[in-house]
Design an enzyme around this catalytic site. Structure first.
Site, mmCIF file in Angstrom:
data_model
loop_
_atom_site.group_PDB
_atom_site.id
_atom_site.type_symbol
_atom_site.label_atom_id
_atom_site.label_comp_id
_atom_site.label_asym_id
_atom_site.label_seq_id
_atom_site.Cartn_x
_atom_site.Cartn_y
_atom_site.Cartn_z
ATOM 1 N N CYS A 175 1.624 -2.880 -0.129
ATOM 2 C CA CYS A 175 2.132 -2.864 -1.506
ATOM 3 C C CYS A 175 1.443 -3.928 -2.373
ATOM 4 O O CYS A 175 0.258 -3.809 -2.651
ATOM 5 C CB CYS A 175 3.651 -3.003 -1.500
ATOM 6 S SG CYS A 175 4.405 -2.294 -2.970
ATOM 7 N N HIS A 230 5.909 1.090 2.597
ATOM 8 C CA HIS A 230 6.751 0.098 3.244
ATOM 9 C C HIS A 230 7.917 0.838 3.879
ATOM 10 O O HIS A 230 7.820 2.017 4.133
ATOM 11 C CB HIS A 230 7.186 -0.979 2.246
ATOM 12 C CG HIS A 230 8.037 -0.470 1.141
ATOM 13 N ND1 HIS A 230 7.540 -0.166 -0.098
ATOM 14 C CD2 HIS A 230 9.351 -0.201 1.085
ATOM 15 C CE1 HIS A 230 8.529 0.250 -0.871
ATOM 16 N NE2 HIS A 230 9.623 0.249 -0.185
#
Lengths: 252, 458
Positions: free
Chosen positions: A94, A195
């Site tokens: 991310c 994630h």
């Protein structure tokens, strides 16, 4: 027993999507094979010494935290390039993924520098891309695997022509919601928006990273074969997550 | 041009739908009439609120808003006729429903969802606002904490001067948000003996809101809540006007503290456990005080109070008991774990993880919860809900032996299994996420063990 040395970059700042779950998975899966994972925190102002770690991990943060670390990361850039040139593996998730590119162009003109470890750039978009994602990856020729996770990002990431994405998007947005690709892979360096955290439900990728880290530790080009684990719970969790992506993954 | 139907007609139509919803067994009708009203005419909410003779008060927070609002209601009820969204329906539609069924109420008391707070502050024009805390929660739904804080900052700046703002000064983010309003009232905790030895993993706002330097904490209570100070001198916890001091936590049953206000101090014996309920009580005290309640009324109301729906419940099942504690984000779940461990960690635990919109579709938050203090005593974990396998992985990678883990996605099967594993005279601890909690309530009601929530919350 081999000690695998992990450098966890900015654990105090970049930890928003349960990044410690990824570290826990690497630690246990190494231990179940008789290896020890030594995790060292590399925070603001800490020096990166090339060759001292076998794997670097960079997690995700809120915009504010990401901005706070960006400048410090630039100061570590040269050492990180040297380490990766020497075969150290990297997983960046991310915000960490964005920071490994050349930079992030904010929506209101506020720019954030990157370190150019991956051939990509990120530009802020108006709508966040949020939802379950499913990818098909082929990190080793002929070995197709699926990767299931969750994405939540405003940045649109563009890979340079000819560079290698982490996977093809089967469901969800991916790098920019348009290209049909997600993440980036360059040798032993992996960057991704996924994630959830990423590794518990995708044990094959955890093992791939461990094998790359072991190869660095042992100084071999060829990654060692790890003893397989039953992974029954992991596969059940993967199936549910993959089904969520197929039924409700994001699209424009 | 759009024709506006008469308010009375809209109210009648919406109330009819609520009654129908209950008769069809579709739920308590706690949001449907409000949704209809919001569809018909959103401005009707403004006009309905304006009918309340002494105005409205709103409470928002990531954690504890249902309990804080219920505590404030208990304090105020003897002297006020309240319109209160007690069943926790806290979006615009839920508040509209509460206004529709307000009858002869003279004061509106509403818990409000963090995302809905700006619109409801604009529509209700509240005379008092209570801001409890901001923690990372459902990032897929609310976005980053900073965005929520920014929208709150704008809403607070637009508050008229005469409105009362009561805020948790232990939360650096809320202290900064409240700087935009003059005469705001700070509440918080002051007892380093109940502080955590260090900031928790899931602590959020731990960098100075002005300069980004990590705060020094003289005491960190829950997540990033505490007595903080920027080492460069750019920001520090404001002086507390309403404070809980000399806190005593008594396991799973009680907590007590000295409530300190400008009008005097009073020892409060709370029939609820945990530091988070002390925070809820101080918040409720601060708000009730802003609405004119006296110290004796505040003390009496807090001491009369018992748990809000589903937040903390004990249910007898034959020779065994079920203890139900809602979990929904890292900060709240960490406090549930701490309270359980303080009261004697359970041997059998059922955790039910769903990933509906109301739970958060992104389940990564379970990896930020410190479940580890439960592991030494834990003999059996029943993992349930739509993401049961994921939850099982959380405990397995946390160090729980695989042989101690059972995966039962179906709530009914999981409850049966959990009860079977619980010895007679023992207690099955159940930690459900929001929709799993609703599912369990329905299940228990259908087995004749508990009343449906819309009958109990009134």
């Amino acid at each position: 027993m081999t000690a695998v040395r992990v450098g966890h970059l900015y654990p105090d700042y970049l930890n928003i999507y349960a990044d410690r779950g990824n570290i826990a998975v690497l630690t246990r899966r190494a231990a179940w094979r008789g290896h020890e994972l030594e995790v060292a925190a590399l925070g603001m102002g800490d020096a990166v010494v090339p060759g001292e770690h076998d794997l670097y991990y960079v997690g995700g943060g809120q915009d504010r935290e990401q901005l706070l670390v960006a400048e410090d990361l630039v100061r570590k850039s040269e050492a990180l390039h040297e380490a990766v040139g020497g075969g150290t593996a990297v997983l960046a998730v991310c915000g960490g993924y964005q920071l490994l590119g050349r930079g992030y162009r904010g929506f209101h003109g506020e720019d954030m520098p990157g370190i150019g470890l991956l051939p990509l750039e990120t530009v802020a978009g108006e709508r966040r891309m949020i939802g379950d994602v499913l990818l098909e990856c082929e990190l080793e020729a002929g070995e197709k695997q699926t990767l299931a996770g969750f994405e939540n990002h405003a940045g649109r990431t563009q890979l340079d022509p000819g560079s290698e994405p982490l996977g093809r998007v089967l469901a969800g947005f991916g790098n920019d919601g348009e290209s049909g690709f997600e993440g980036c892979r360059s040798g032993r360096v992996i960057g991704t928006y996924l994630h959830g955290p990423l590794l518990p439900r995708n044990p094959w990728l955890a093992d791939w990273l461990l094998a790359q880290a072991l190869a660095h530790r042992l100084g071999t080009d060829e990654a060692p074969q790890l003893e397989p684990l039953p992974d029954e719970l992991e596969h059940r969790a993967h199936e549910v997550s993959a089904a969520r992506a197929r039924s409700r993954g994001g699209r424009f | 041009m759009r024709l506006r139907p008469p308010l009375a007609l809209e109210i009648a139509a919406a109330r009819g739908v609520a009654a129908l919803s209950r008769r069809l067994g579709a739920g308590g009708g706690t949001t449907i009439p409000g949704k209809l009203l919001a569809e018909l005419d959103r401005d009707a909410i403004d006009r309905l609120a304006a009918r309340l003779a002494t105005g409205t008060a709103v409470i928002s927070a990531t954690n504890g808003k249902t309990t804080t609002t219920a505590m404030a209601a208990e304090i105020l009820r003897p002297r006020r006729r309240l319109a209160h969204n007690a069943a926790g329906a806290n979006l615009v539609s839920g508040v509209a429903s509460a206004l529709l069924s307000a009858g002869n109420a003279d004061l509106g008391l509403f818990e409000v969802d963090e995302g809905a707070l700006p619109e409801l502050m604009r529509r209700l024009r509240p005379r008092a606002v209570c801001l409890g805390n901001l923690f990372r929660d459902q990032l897929d739904r609310y976005g980053e904490l900073e965005l929520v804080a920014e929208r709150w900052r704008e809403a607070v700046a637009a508050l008229p001067d005469g409105a009362q703002l009561v805020y948790n000064a232990d939360d650096p983010q809320l202290a900064a948000v409240s700087e935009g309003h003059t005469g705001s009232v700070a509440f918080g905790l002051d007892d380093p003996r109940v502080a955590r030895p260090s900031l928790q993993h899931a602590a959020d706002s731990k960098y100075c809101v002005h300069c980004g330097t990590p705060y020094d904490y003289a005491a960190a209570y829950i997540g990033h809540l505490g007595d903080y100070r920027c080492p460069r001198g750019d920001h520090a916890r404001p002086q507390l006007a309403v404070a809980a001091r000399d806190v005593s936590l008594q396991g799973l049953d009680r907590a007590s503290f000295l409530l300190d206000t400008p009008e005097g101090s009073r020892r409060i014996e709370l029939g609820l456990p945990g530091l988070y309920n002390v925070y809820n009580a101080v918040a409720a005290a601060g708000l009730a005080r802003a609405l004119g309640a006296e110290l004796e009324e505040i003390a009496a109301g807090l001491e009369r109070f018992s748990a809000a729906f589903g937040r903390f419940e004990r249910i007898a099942v034959g020779e065994k008991r079920i203890l139900l504690l809602l979990i929904k984000n890292p900060a709240g779940a960490n406090e549930a774990v701490r309270t359980l461990v303080d009261g004697g960690a359970p041997q059998v635990l059922l955790v039910a993880l769903n990933d509906e919109i109301a739970d958060g579709r992104d389940v990564s938050w379970i990896w930020d919860v410190d479940f580890e203090p439960l592991l030494p005593a834990l003999r059996a974990l029943v993992a349930s809900g739509g993401r049961a396998a994921e939850l099982a992985l959380r405990f397995r990678y946390g160090g729980l032996d695989e042989g101690a883990i059972e995966v039962e996605p179906d709530l009914g099967d999981a409850l049966d299994r959990g009860l079977a594993l619980t010895p007679d005279g023992g207690e099955l601890v159940v930690l459900p996420t929001y929709t799993a909690m609703l599912g369990l309530q329905r299940l228990l009601a259908s087995r004749g063990l508990a009343r449906p929530y819309w009958e109990r919350s009134a």
